[in-house]
Design a protein around this motif. Structure first.
Motif, short mmCIF file in Angstrom:
data_model
loop_
_atom_site.label_atom_id
_atom_site.label_comp_id
_atom_site.label_asym_id
_atom_site.label_seq_id
_atom_site.Cartn_x
_atom_site.Cartn_y
_atom_site.Cartn_z
N ASP A 21 0.77 -1.29 0.02
CA ASP A 21 0.10 -0.04 0.00
C ASP A 21 0.94 1.23 -0.09
O ASP A 21 0.58 2.40 -0.75
N VAL A 22 2.12 1.33 0.59
CA VAL A 22 2.82 2.40 0.68
C VAL A 22 3.31 2.56 -0.73
O VAL A 22 3.74 3.60 -1.35
N GLU A 23 3.79 1.53 -1.56
CA GLU A 23 4.45 1.40 -2.94
C GLU A 23 3.30 2.26 -3.90
O GLU A 23 3.41 2.93 -4.60
N MET A 24 1.88 1.67 -3.36
CA MET A 24 0.94 2.35 -4.21
C MET A 24 0.93 3.70 -3.97
O MET A 24 0.84 4.58 -5.10
N LEU A 25 1.18 4.40 -2.73
CA LEU A 25 1.06 5.79 -2.53
C LEU A 25 2.27 6.48 -3.29
O LEU A 25 2.18 7.57 -4.07
N ASN A 26 3.30 5.73 -3.12
CA ASN A 26 4.49 6.09 -4.00
C ASN A 26 4.27 6.44 -5.53
O ASN A 26 4.99 7.24 -6.03
N ASN A 27 3.65 5.69 -5.82
CA ASN A 27 3.38 5.54 -7.52
C ASN A 27 2.19 6.60 -7.95
O ASN A 27 1.60 6.58 -9.16
N SER A 28 1.60 7.12 -6.86
CA SER A 28 0.18 7.75 -6.94
C SER A 28 0.69 9.35 -6.93
O SER A 28 1.57 9.87 -7.00
N GLU A 29 -0.64 10.01 -7.12
CA GLU A 29 -0.35 11.53 -7.29
C GLU A 29 -0.41 12.10 -5.79
O GLU A 29 -0.60 13.42 -5.64
N ALA A 30 -0.41 11.28 -4.76
CA ALA A 30 -0.47 11.69 -3.34
C ALA A 30 0.94 12.57 -3.02
O ALA A 30 1.84 12.18 -3.72
N ASP A 31 0.71 13.53 -2.21
CA ASP A 31 1.87 14.18 -1.90
C ASP A 31 2.44 13.87 -0.55
O ASP A 31 3.92 13.87 -0.55
N TRP A 32 1.94 13.73 0.39
CA TRP A 32 2.28 13.38 1.68
C TRP A 32 1.81 12.00 2.17
O TRP A 32 0.64 11.57 1.60
N ILE A 33 2.33 11.26 3.14
CA ILE A 33 1.57 9.95 3.35
C ILE A 33 1.14 10.36 5.14
O ILE A 33 2.03 10.56 5.87
N HIS A 34 -0.21 10.21 5.45
CA HIS A 34 -0.70 10.75 6.72
C HIS A 34 -0.49 9.30 7.53
O HIS A 34 -1.19 8.26 7.36
N VAL A 35 0.18 9.62 8.72
CA VAL A 35 0.52 8.57 9.84
C VAL A 35 -0.67 8.86 11.03
O VAL A 35 -0.07 9.72 11.73
N ASP A 36 -1.39 8.01 11.36
CA ASP A 36 -2.43 8.14 12.44
C ASP A 36 -1.80 7.40 13.70
O ASP A 36 -2.10 6.20 13.49
N ILE A 37 -1.34 8.21 14.69
CA ILE A 37 -1.02 7.43 16.09
C ILE A 37 -1.86 7.57 16.89
O ILE A 37 -2.10 8.76 17.39
N MET A 38 -2.45 6.67 17.55
CA MET A 38 -3.58 6.62 18.59
C MET A 38 -3.12 5.74 19.77
O MET A 38 -2.71 4.74 19.70
N ASP A 39 -3.38 6.37 20.80
CA ASP A 39 -2.89 5.72 21.93
C ASP A 39 -3.65 5.11 23.05
O ASP A 39 -3.63 4.49 24.14
N GLY A 40 -5.11 5.08 22.74
CA GLY A 40 -6.31 4.53 23.51
C GLY A 40 -6.40 5.23 24.94
O GLY A 40 -7.39 4.99 25.25
#
Ligand code: DX5
Ligand code: ZN
Length: 221
Positions: A21-40
């Motif tokens: 999925d990250v490689e798909m984003l690399n090959n896409s028109e996406a600009d940044w990769i959003h990473v959601d960190i949740m602590d419960g």
């Protein structure tokens, strides 16, 4: 004038196929990769932590836009920088000494962002906005992907845009939650210049095309 950016959220990716999925984003028109960190604790859900962020970095060819939905983020800023964060966004509601936190993020060499929950007015940032690179407006209550977009967000963007025009014209105004190809153009029209999209991208049969469609909507304004 900055270009608008699209930041797909890997929260909605297939974690058993994260590299794919990250490689798909690399090959896409996406600009940044959003990473959601949740602590419960800050939010009623746990997503993933440092090792997964590092694993994403290993394959990512685009900047990591890390959104910390955690209490006491100060304890983890350096660790997330080391795990690949290019942008580090903390929640206004989770931090006591916001100026100190923002300064620390910048000292680490990251761009500094502050996120606002749906009930938090943009005016609380009036005295710090000049020090920020990015403000993230939550357009759902943080904690889960796939929720319904809160319409009041449009008003908030307009207010933030006014504030930013006066004090920080090159601010990134990022919208997170319930973004899709139906509201992307309107969000940009109100003043947003960075959109996060999770489930809309990853639940698509053709995520590359979906990313391209949202980018087109954003560019049409
Ligand atoms: C929600 C997260 C979002 C989430 C967005 O707490 O901060 O980034 O991944 O997901 P969608 O686009 O599905 O609303
Ligand atoms: Zn997010």
């Amino acid at each position: 004038m900055k270009n608008n950016v699209l930041a797909p959220s890997v929260l909605a990716a297939d974690f058993a196929n994260l590299q794919r999925d990250v490689e798909m984003l690399n090959n896409s028109e996406a600009d940044w990769i959003h990473v959601d960190i949740m602590d419960g604790i800050f939010v009623p859900n746990i997503s993933f932590g440092l090792p997964v962020c590092k694993a994403i970095q290993k394959h990512a060819k685009k900047p990591l836009d890390v959104h910390l939905m955690i209490q006491q983020p100060d304890n983890y800023l350096e660790a997330f920088k080391d795990a690949g964060a290019d942008r580090l966004t903390v929640h206004y509601e989770a931090v006591t000494h916001l100026h100190r936190t923002v300064s620390r993020i910048k000292e680490l060499g990251c761009r500094a962002g502050v996120a606002l929950n749906p009930h938090t007015p943009v005016q609380v940032l009036e005295d710090i906005i000049q020090d920020l690179d990015l403000v993230l407006i939550m357009s759902v209550n943080p904690g889960f992907g796939g929720q319904k977009f809160i319409e009041q967000t449009y008003q908030k963007i307009k207010k933030l845009k006014v504030l930013a025009t006066e004090t920080k014209p090159d601010l990134w105004i990022e919208i997170d939650g319930g973004v899709n190809d139906q509201n992307a153009a309107k969000l940009v029209e109100q003043g947003a210049n960075a959109l996060v999209a999770g489930s809309f991208v990853f639940s698509s049969e053709q995520p590359l095309q979906t990313i391209s469609d949202i980018r087109k909507q954003m560019a049409s304004v």
